[in-house]
Design a protein around this motif. Structure first.
Motif, PDB file in Angstrom:
ATOM      1  N   GLU A 158      53.199  48.783  99.595  1.00  0.00           N
ATOM      2  CA  GLU A 158      52.161  47.796  99.908  1.00  0.00           C
ATOM      3  C   GLU A 158      51.653  47.968 101.335  1.00  0.00           C
ATOM      4  N   ALA A 159      52.581  48.214 102.280  1.00  0.00           N
ATOM      5  CA  ALA A 159      52.185  48.414 103.681  1.00  0.00           C
ATOM      6  C   ALA A 159      51.353  49.683 103.837  1.00  0.00           C
ATOM      7  N   ALA A 161      57.767  47.359 106.929  1.00  0.00           N
ATOM      8  CA  ALA A 161      56.577  47.629 107.742  1.00  0.00           C
ATOM      9  C   ALA A 161      56.824  48.727 108.761  1.00  0.00           C
ATOM     10  N   GLU A 207      57.437  46.972  98.889  1.00  0.00           N
ATOM     11  CA  GLU A 207      56.851  46.486 100.141  1.00  0.00           C
ATOM     12  C   GLU A 207      56.431  47.644 101.047  1.00  0.00           C
ATOM     13  N   VAL A 208      57.175  48.754 101.015  1.00  0.00           N
ATOM     14  CA  VAL A 208      56.760  49.943 101.776  1.00  0.00           C
ATOM     15  C   VAL A 208      55.424  50.452 101.243  1.00  0.00           C
ATOM     16  N   SER A 251      52.852  56.444 109.162  1.00  0.00           N
ATOM     17  CA  SER A 251      51.494  56.447 109.705  1.00  0.00           C
ATOM     18  C   SER A 251      51.396  57.289 110.968  1.00  0.00           C
ATOM     19  N   ALA A 258      56.453  52.080 107.118  1.00  0.00           N
ATOM     20  CA  ALA A 258      55.045  52.463 107.003  1.00  0.00           C
ATOM     21  C   ALA A 258      54.482  52.904 108.350  1.00  0.00           C
ATOM     22  N   GLU A 259      54.919  52.261 109.439  1.00  0.00           N
ATOM     23  CA  GLU A 259      54.439  52.650 110.762  1.00  0.00           C
ATOM     24  C   GLU A 259      54.864  54.071 111.105  1.00  0.00           C
ATOM     25  N   SER A 273      62.794  46.430 108.422  1.00  0.00           N
ATOM     26  CA  SER A 273      61.535  45.960 107.853  1.00  0.00           C
ATOM     27  C   SER A 273      60.802  47.102 107.150  1.00  0.00           C
ATOM     28  N   MET A 309      47.910  48.935 102.715  1.00  0.00           N
ATOM     29  CA  MET A 309      47.176  48.168 103.729  1.00  0.00           C
ATOM     30  C   MET A 309      46.676  49.068 104.850  1.00  0.00           C
ATOM     31  N   LEU A 310      47.404  50.125 105.141  1.00  0.00           N
ATOM     32  CA  LEU A 310      47.004  51.072 106.189  1.00  0.00           C
ATOM     33  C   LEU A 310      46.007  52.106 105.673  1.00  0.00           C
TER      34      LEU A 310
END
Length: 422
Positions: free
Chosen positions: A241-242, A139, A238-239, A146, A142-143, A137, A245-246
């Motif tokens: 975009e995530a 997401a 998508e990476v 982060s 991105a985690e 994913s 969002m963060l």
């Protein structure tokens, strides 16, 4: 004979370890919040684990590994990086069978590379890294990024830059590989011997060359992002975009490649932009490594992770004037004035420590004045004085060093008085 610490290594003395402990505690707490669990692997592994996963054209494998044969004739290598051992453990212990995926792991420990020592880089160094294995994913990419950014921010760093790129999938890499060969081949004789070997084996490594980084062809080399197929481009979008969002700012660098062969799709580096940090600004690097599990004999298990140098994190803290930890100051220091008093001091010292009170005493038989100076020098909060009169009265003289007050306290009540001062 005078012995010295081996070249490329460093002793960490008590005045320095406070910062190390503070950073380690901060890292463990950040991993707890993100729900990553610690894994500890051996400091040496089978050599083939690194040649197969890291890549036999990389500088790590060709020049930097500490490899030796054990008494059974087996080739072993001190671990130069942490991802391959963690994925090996993931496969060997069948963590892919756990119901909750991805498996989120972190490690912290010494790594070993034979390279030229420079600021913040040693032959034995400490890395903290995370690996999230079992999900493809965007997401989770991105985690992971982060988490790395959070460690630096919680430490107090402000001058940071996140750079990202996509290395694409196998189809993308093959198309880009052919373009790189066409680009470099006519002038490859102008490049170092390593790059000449890499041209056919792994031309992407040429872009990571430290010797020829300023060659004009480096600046005009085909960008990998220009060869992303539709699925790779969508994944990268998508990476990003995530990350948006963060609220994590980033720059896209089409020339960013990581120095290990197992990376694909997302690649990233975090750099210090602090004044005076030094020419090498990278603090942390990582990326996605779909296919690594299969490469070392496991099932399909896409993963992503990063590794950061603790030494370079501490350098960045110094550059920004941030100090995390000081040496612990004792709660109490016992001053004994004669031999009978020293015996009572030994007993009282044990009692205080059993109560969880950090305490110390003089072991050199010094005079009272010298002992008081020692207590002041180490920053003791309380000084407990014991002499002939105190033994007769069954009470020590307890001095609050901050308030400048003192009182007689019965021996049985000293622990409580130090724990809960009036």
């Amino acid at each position: 004979m005078m012995f010295k610490v081996p070249r490329g290594t460093k002793d960490l003395l008590p005045g320095e370890t406070g910062n190390w402990q503070a950073v380690e505690s901060l890292i463990r707490e950040t991993c707890r919040v993100y729900r990553y669990e610690e894994i500890r692997t051996p400091v040496f592994e089978q050599t083939e684990l690194f040649t197969r996963s890291v890549g036999d054209t990389t500088d790590i494998v060709q020049k930097e590994m500490y490899t030796f044969q054990d008494r059974g004739g087996r080739s072993l290598t001190l671990r130069p990086e942490g991802t391959a051992p963690v994925v090996r453990a993931f496969v060997e212990h069948k963590l892919f069978g756990q119901p909750d995926q991805p498996v989120k792991l972190y490690y912290m420990g010494p790594m070993f590379r034979y390279e030229r020592q420079q600021a913040g880089r040693y032959r034995q160094f400490v890395q903290f890294g995370v690996e999230a294995i079992g999900s493809d994913s965007p997401a989770i990419d991105a985690e992971v990024i982060s988490l790395a950014m959070d460690v630096y921010r919680r430490a107090g760093l402000e001058n940071l830059k996140l750079v990202i790129n996509s290395l694409g999938d196998k189809e993308t890499r093959n198309a880009h590989r052919e373009a790189l060969i066409r680009h470099f081949e006519p002038s490859i004789g102008e490049f170092c011997s390593d790059c000449q070997k890499r041209l056919e084996k792994n031309p992407l490594r040429i872009l990571d060359c430290k010797v020829d980084r300023d060659h004009p062809l480096m600046k005009t080399a085909p960008a990998l992002t220009d060869y992303l197929n539709e699925s790779s481009a969508q994944y990268f979008a998508e990476v990003k975009e995530a990350l948006d969002m963060l609220g994590i700012p980033y720059e896209v660098d089409p020339n960013l490649v990581r120095g290990l062969d197992y990376y694909n799709h997302t690649a990233f580096e975090i750099m210090s932009t602090a004044d005076g940090f030094g020419a090498i600004t990278t603090l942390c690097g990582g990326g996605r490594y779909n296919g690594l599990s299969e490469e070392i004999g496991g099932p399909e298990a896409p993963g992503i992770g990063f590794a950061m140098s603790i030494e370079r994190l501490l350098m960045a803290l110094d550059a920004e004037g941030v100090k995390l930890g000081d040496s612990e100051k004792p709660d109490a220091f016992i001053v004994a004035l004669d031999e009978p008093s020293r015996l009572e001091a030994v007993r009282l010292l044990g009692e205080l420590r059993s109560a969880g009170i950090a305490a110390d005493m003089d072991y050199l038989g010094r005079k009272m004045k010298a002992q008081m100076k020692a207590a002041d020098r180490i920053g003791a909060k309380f000084v407990i004085m014991i002499g002939e009169n105190e033994l007769e009265q069954g009470a020590a003289t307890v001095k609050n060093m901050e308030a400048g007050t003192q009182e007689a306290v019965p021996f049985r009540e000293i622990a409580a008085a130090v724990k809960q001062p009036s």
